[in-house]
Motif scaffolding. Structure first.
Motif, PDB file in Angstrom:
ATOM      1  N   LEU A 113     -58.455  52.379 -37.349  1.00 56.52           N
ATOM      2  CA  LEU A 113     -58.840  52.003 -35.980  1.00 56.52           C
ATOM      3  C   LEU A 113     -60.348  52.115 -35.798  1.00 56.52           C
ATOM      4  CD1 LEU A 113     -57.979  51.201 -33.126  1.00 56.52           C
ATOM      5  CD2 LEU A 113     -57.588  53.634 -32.628  1.00 56.52           C
ATOM      6  N   HIS A 114     -60.924  53.132 -36.407  1.00 55.93           N
ATOM      7  CA  HIS A 114     -62.387  53.302 -36.338  1.00 55.93           C
ATOM      8  C   HIS A 114     -63.087  52.081 -36.950  1.00 55.93           C
ATOM      9  CE1 HIS A 114     -66.271  55.294 -36.288  1.00 55.93           C
ATOM     10  NE2 HIS A 114     -66.415  55.034 -37.580  1.00 55.93           N
ATOM     11  N   THR A 115     -62.613  51.644 -38.104  1.00 58.27           N
ATOM     12  CA  THR A 115     -63.191  50.453 -38.743  1.00 58.27           C
ATOM     13  C   THR A 115     -62.996  49.222 -37.862  1.00 58.27           C
ATOM     14  OG1 THR A 115     -62.739  51.332 -40.945  1.00 58.27           O
ATOM     15  CG2 THR A 115     -63.083  48.952 -40.776  1.00 58.27           C
ATOM     16  N   ALA A 116     -61.815  49.094 -37.291  1.00 64.32           N
ATOM     17  CA  ALA A 116     -61.519  47.936 -36.447  1.00 64.32           C
ATOM     18  C   ALA A 116     -62.469  47.859 -35.263  1.00 64.32           C
ATOM     19  CB  ALA A 116     -60.067  48.013 -35.970  1.00 64.32           C
ATOM     20  N   ARG A 117     -62.749  48.993 -34.663  1.00 61.17           N
ATOM     21  CA  ARG A 117     -63.660  49.004 -33.506  1.00 61.17           C
ATOM     22  C   ARG A 117     -65.079  48.610 -33.916  1.00 61.17           C
ATOM     23  NH1 ARG A 117     -60.959  54.487 -30.990  1.00 61.17           N
ATOM     24  NH2 ARG A 117     -59.659  53.439 -29.412  1.00 61.17           N
ATOM     25  N   GLU A 118     -65.446  48.881 -35.147  1.00 62.21           N
ATOM     26  CA  GLU A 118     -66.796  48.551 -35.611  1.00 62.21           C
ATOM     27  C   GLU A 118     -66.944  47.069 -35.939  1.00 62.21           C
ATOM     28  OE1 GLU A 118     -67.606  51.069 -38.954  1.00 62.21           O
ATOM     29  OE2 GLU A 118     -68.609  52.577 -37.687  1.00 62.21           O
ATOM     30  N   ILE A 119     -65.906  46.440 -36.488  1.00 64.49           N
ATOM     31  CA  ILE A 119     -66.065  45.073 -37.009  1.00 64.49           C
ATOM     32  C   ILE A 119     -65.600  43.992 -36.038  1.00 64.49           C
ATOM     33  CG2 ILE A 119     -65.869  45.910 -39.373  1.00 64.49           C
ATOM     34  CD1 ILE A 119     -63.046  44.866 -39.497  1.00 64.49           C
ATOM     35  N   GLY A 120     -64.720  44.295 -35.093  1.00 65.54           N
ATOM     36  CA  GLY A 120     -64.300  43.312 -34.100  1.00 65.54           C
ATOM     37  C   GLY A 120     -63.152  42.416 -34.551  1.00 65.54           C
ATOM     38  N   GLU A 122     -62.407  39.023 -35.020  1.00 61.43           N
ATOM     39  CA  GLU A 122     -62.386  37.993 -36.063  1.00 61.43           C
ATOM     40  C   GLU A 122     -62.406  38.622 -37.464  1.00 61.43           C
ATOM     41  OE1 GLU A 122     -65.430  35.092 -35.612  1.00 61.43           O
ATOM     42  OE2 GLU A 122     -64.763  33.871 -37.326  1.00 61.43           O
ATOM     43  N   ALA A 123     -63.221  39.662 -37.631  1.00 66.26           N
ATOM     44  CA  ALA A 123     -63.308  40.314 -38.942  1.00 66.26           C
ATOM     45  C   ALA A 123     -62.022  41.059 -39.276  1.00 66.26           C
ATOM     46  CB  ALA A 123     -64.498  41.283 -38.964  1.00 66.26           C
ATOM     47  N   ILE A 124     -61.372  41.615 -38.243  1.00 64.64           N
ATOM     48  CA  ILE A 124     -60.085  42.280 -38.490  1.00 64.64           C
ATOM     49  C   ILE A 124     -59.077  41.276 -39.040  1.00 64.64           C
ATOM     50  CG2 ILE A 124     -58.115  43.445 -37.422  1.00 64.64           C
ATOM     51  CD1 ILE A 124     -60.058  44.529 -35.291  1.00 64.64           C
ATOM     52  N   VAL A 125     -59.017  40.125 -38.388  1.00 71.40           N
ATOM     53  CA  VAL A 125     -58.073  39.098 -38.817  1.00 71.40           C
ATOM     54  C   VAL A 125     -58.413  38.614 -40.224  1.00 71.40           C
ATOM     55  CG1 VAL A 125     -57.275  36.755 -38.378  1.00 71.40           C
ATOM     56  CG2 VAL A 125     -57.479  38.371 -36.484  1.00 71.40           C
ATOM     57  N   GLU A 187     -51.318  53.368 -34.311  1.00 73.24           N
ATOM     58  CA  GLU A 187     -52.640  52.928 -34.771  1.00 73.24           C
ATOM     59  C   GLU A 187     -52.612  51.447 -35.155  1.00 73.24           C
ATOM     60  OE1 GLU A 187     -54.247  55.111 -38.076  1.00 73.24           O
ATOM     61  OE2 GLU A 187     -56.169  54.029 -38.016  1.00 73.24           O
ATOM     62  N   GLY A 188     -51.545  51.026 -35.845  1.00 73.56           N
ATOM     63  CA  GLY A 188     -51.434  49.620 -36.227  1.00 73.56           C
ATOM     64  C   GLY A 188     -51.381  48.703 -35.018  1.00 73.56           C
ATOM     65  N   MET A 189     -50.658  49.126 -33.980  1.00 77.08           N
ATOM     66  CA  MET A 189     -50.573  48.311 -32.766  1.00 77.08           C
ATOM     67  C   MET A 189     -51.920  48.260 -32.037  1.00 77.08           C
ATOM     68  SD  MET A 189     -46.824  49.367 -31.227  1.00 77.08           S
ATOM     69  CE  MET A 189     -46.938  48.147 -29.904  1.00 77.08           C
ATOM     70  N   ALA A 190     -52.635  49.376 -32.021  1.00 77.42           N
ATOM     71  CA  ALA A 190     -53.952  49.388 -31.364  1.00 77.42           C
ATOM     72  C   ALA A 190     -54.921  48.469 -32.101  1.00 77.42           C
ATOM     73  CB  ALA A 190     -54.493  50.819 -31.320  1.00 77.42           C
ATOM     74  N   ILE A 191     -54.847  48.454 -33.421  1.00 70.70           N
ATOM     75  CA  ILE A 191     -55.701  47.551 -34.208  1.00 70.70           C
ATOM     76  C   ILE A 191     -55.332  46.091 -33.904  1.00 70.70           C
ATOM     77  CG2 ILE A 191     -56.234  46.773 -36.551  1.00 70.70           C
ATOM     78  CD1 ILE A 191     -55.809  49.716 -37.444  1.00 70.70           C
ATOM     79  N   ALA A 192     -54.045  45.817 -33.802  1.00 76.79           N
ATOM     80  CA  ALA A 192     -53.604  44.459 -33.463  1.00 76.79           C
ATOM     81  C   ALA A 192     -54.136  44.048 -32.100  1.00 76.79           C
ATOM     82  CB  ALA A 192     -52.080  44.379 -33.489  1.00 76.79           C
ATOM     83  N   GLY A 193     -54.112  44.990 -31.147  1.00 77.52           N
ATOM     84  CA  GLY A 193     -54.639  44.694 -29.817  1.00 77.52           C
ATOM     85  C   GLY A 193     -56.113  44.342 -29.856  1.00 77.52           C
ATOM     86  N   LEU A 194     -56.877  45.093 -30.639  1.00 77.90           N
ATOM     87  CA  LEU A 194     -58.308  44.790 -30.795  1.00 77.90           C
ATOM     88  C   LEU A 194     -58.514  43.419 -31.432  1.00 77.90           C
ATOM     89  CD1 LEU A 194     -59.818  48.159 -32.072  1.00 77.90           C
ATOM     90  CD2 LEU A 194     -60.583  46.882 -30.050  1.00 77.90           C
ATOM     91  N   VAL A 291     -54.827  48.872 -44.629  1.00 73.68           N
ATOM     92  CA  VAL A 291     -55.680  47.710 -44.930  1.00 73.68           C
ATOM     93  C   VAL A 291     -57.067  47.895 -44.320  1.00 73.68           C
ATOM     94  CG1 VAL A 291     -55.964  45.232 -44.580  1.00 73.68           C
ATOM     95  CG2 VAL A 291     -53.692  46.162 -45.086  1.00 73.68           C
ATOM     96  N   LEU A 292     -57.114  48.348 -43.076  1.00 74.50           N
ATOM     97  CA  LEU A 292     -58.410  48.519 -42.412  1.00 74.50           C
ATOM     98  C   LEU A 292     -59.173  49.719 -42.958  1.00 74.50           C
ATOM     99  CD1 LEU A 292     -59.611  46.770 -40.017  1.00 74.50           C
ATOM    100  CD2 LEU A 292     -57.218  46.344 -40.560  1.00 74.50           C
ATOM    101  N   ALA A 293     -58.472  50.769 -43.333  1.00 72.17           N
ATOM    102  CA  ALA A 293     -59.140  51.984 -43.809  1.00 72.17           C
ATOM    103  C   ALA A 293     -59.611  51.855 -45.249  1.00 72.17           C
ATOM    104  CB  ALA A 293     -58.196  53.181 -43.671  1.00 72.17           C
ATOM    105  N   GLU A 294     -58.790  51.237 -46.092  1.00 73.65           N
ATOM    106  CA  GLU A 294     -59.084  51.192 -47.529  1.00 73.65           C
ATOM    107  C   GLU A 294     -59.621  49.841 -47.991  1.00 73.65           C
ATOM    108  OE1 GLU A 294     -58.956  53.921 -49.247  1.00 73.65           O
ATOM    109  OE2 GLU A 294     -58.078  55.076 -47.588  1.00 73.65           O
ATOM    110  N   GLY A 295     -59.493  48.822 -47.147  1.00 71.36           N
ATOM    111  CA  GLY A 295     -59.988  47.498 -47.519  1.00 71.36           C
ATOM    112  C   GLY A 295     -58.873  46.559 -47.931  1.00 71.36           C
TER     113      GLY A 295
END
Length: 489
Positions: A113-120, A122-125, A187-194, A291-295
């Motif tokens: 989630l921390h990574t997701a908040r940093e990259i936004g 489009e980058a998450i997708v 956490e996965g759902m919060a990342i999806a929301g972002l 995926v977001l934490a480890e790449g």
């Protein structure tokens, strides 16, 4: 000395609470953890890393006296059933307290989630697409493409819906994840929301999972400050199998009858309350934090072909070592059933395994070299589904199993489309005629035609997939339907 015992529903059903109470009566503090997933050993007791199981209340005194060697399995983490797994989604299984935010953070929680908040968004997708993650609920649709569709869709509100209506026979991975590692799903759902711009998510859990409902409600409350402004609400379904289908689930969430919607429009465009909606299974969303934490590459390195990452496979039915086995795609069906599962619990030869729940195909041992992979299973007229494997020994009646498939569909059909509503009833009647030896050749042809109609004419997978168990039973076990059956009787 630390005593650790799972509070998973299966462990409790096997007597874990009574075992924990006995340790408490003897003056020992007991820590309740998630389950390791070795179901044949439950209740499994862990003393400073050493396991004992299955343990009854009457065994506790012997364990503490050091005279329970017959229950001792050695270091749990080194057990062959666990040591041969690749646990990404279930990395915390057996190791953490389900509702401990401290345990979750100490084991890498919230890094995604921390990574997701940093990259936004489009980058998450983009990361999700690069990981190759496909929906683990059964369809295997690429998760990144679904998320991108919702991200780009116009809507004043968007939603994340977690399909936790786990109803396939022999499956339990969703329940284990929600009971054992609920913050991972959150956490996965919060990342999806972002990623898609959604402010709220719903978890739709079947009413038969009271422990999972309680854990998810408690976890959502504890995690609320950490995922804000994203919000999560837990909803309880009434147990209709068809509500595991995404559009029926959305209708149920809206307070309507759980009935299939015709598509298009897709839920990604017009879903919950008419808004763009991501609908993903528990295991799909729970794979996202890794995926977001480890790449993306760290996840995509596992698997084969277009089936990337790992799959939590559920071994059930008449099997010696039942439980949860997470591994990379590519392991063969024979390895799962014989080498890992140990064959049948009855000790009789394996005759068939059903893969993918009650609507999955039956496989004979002759197809046990099939790799666990979406495309490989499609090539042999099967499907992976939710990763459930149910084993049958040589006493199984495959005609009865085919009849059960039609009967199951007839009972669970929402009634919206004719092929499913009527076809399942007529199919059951025709199988009854086959079992009685009535006009075998013509009735087999009738079942084949009926299955083709249901497969291509039904609105959803309930009617569309019922032909898989029926036709695979007829194709691979013809002796249970033809003259040989009558001769044997």
């Amino acid at each position: 000395m630390q005593v650790r015992i799972s509070d998973d529903a299966l462990a409790i059903a096997c007597g874990a609470d009574r075992v924990a109470q006995r340790f408490t009566e003897l003056g020992h503090a007991v820590v309740r953890t998630s389950s390791w997933g070795m179901h044949w050993l439950e209740p499994l007791v862990e003393l400073d890393g050493i396991g004992y199981g299955p343990v009854g209340p009457g065994d506790v005194d012997a364990i503490m006296a050091g005279t329970a060697d017959h229950l001792r399995i050695g270091a749990i983490a080194d057990h062959p059933f666990l040591a041969s797994q690749t646990r990404l989604t279930f990395a915390r299984a057996g190791r953490t307290r389900p509702l401990s935010l401290e345990d979750y953070a100490d084991t890498g929680g919230w890094l995604g989630l921390h990574t997701a908040r940093e990259i936004g968004g489009e980058a998450i997708v983009d990361m999700l697409k690069a990981s190759g993650l496909r929906g683990r609920g059964g369809a295997g649709f690429p998760a990144g493409i679904k998320w991108d569709t919702v991200r780009l869709a116009r809507g004043h509100r968007k939603y994340i819906v977690c399909n936790a209506d786990e109803g396939d026979s022999g499956t339990f991975a969703d329940r284990m994840l929600m009971e054992g590692d609920p913050f991972c799903l959150i956490e996965g759902m919060a990342i999806a929301g972002l990623a898609v711009g959604a402010g709220k998510g719903f978890v739709y859990i079947r009413s038969e999972y009271p422990h999972a409902i309680a854990k998810m409600r408690a976890a959502a409350l504890l995690a609320a400050p950490l995922i804000a402004p994203f919000e999560i609400e837990i909803r309880v379904g009434a147990g209709a199998y068809v509500c595991g289908e995404e559009t029926s689930l959305l209708n149920s969430l809206e307070g309507k009858r759980g009935e299939v919607r015709a598509k298009p429009p897709l839920p990604a465009i017009e879903g919950l309350f008419g808004c763009p909606t991501v609908v993903n299974n528990v295991l799909t969303l729970a794979a996202v934090p890794f995926v977001l934490a480890e790449g993306a590459q760290a996840y995509a390195e596992y698997g084969m072909g277009r089936s990337r990452g790992t799959m939590p496979i559920q071994l059930a039915g008449n099997i010696r070592y039942g439980g949860l086995y997470e591994t990379a795609f590519g392991v063969t069906l024979g390895q799962l059933v014989n080498d890992i599962g140990g064959g049948t619990a009855s000790g009789r030869p394996v005759r068939a395994v059903q893969v993918g729940g009650p609507l999955g195909a039956y496989f004979p041992p002759a197809l046990f070299d099939t790799p666990f992979d979406y495309e490989a299973f499609t090539a042999v007229d099967g499907l992976i589904g939710h990763g459930g494997i149910t084993v049958f020994d040589d006493s199984v009646d495959m005609a009865a199993q085919a009849r059960f498939a039609f009967e199951f569909c007839a009972i669970e059909s929402c009634g919206k489309c004719t092929p499913c509503r009527i076809g399942a009833v007529r199919g059951k009647e025709t199988i009854d005629k086959l079992i009685s030896g009535d006009s075998v050749a013509s009735n087999l042809a009738l079942v084949s035609d009926l299955c083709e109609t249901m497969k291509f004419g039904s609105l959803c997978a309930l009617g569309g997939f019922t032909p898989y168990p029926v036709m695979s039973a007829i194709t691979h076990f013809p002796e249970d339907f033809g003259p040989e059956r009558q001769a044997a009787e």
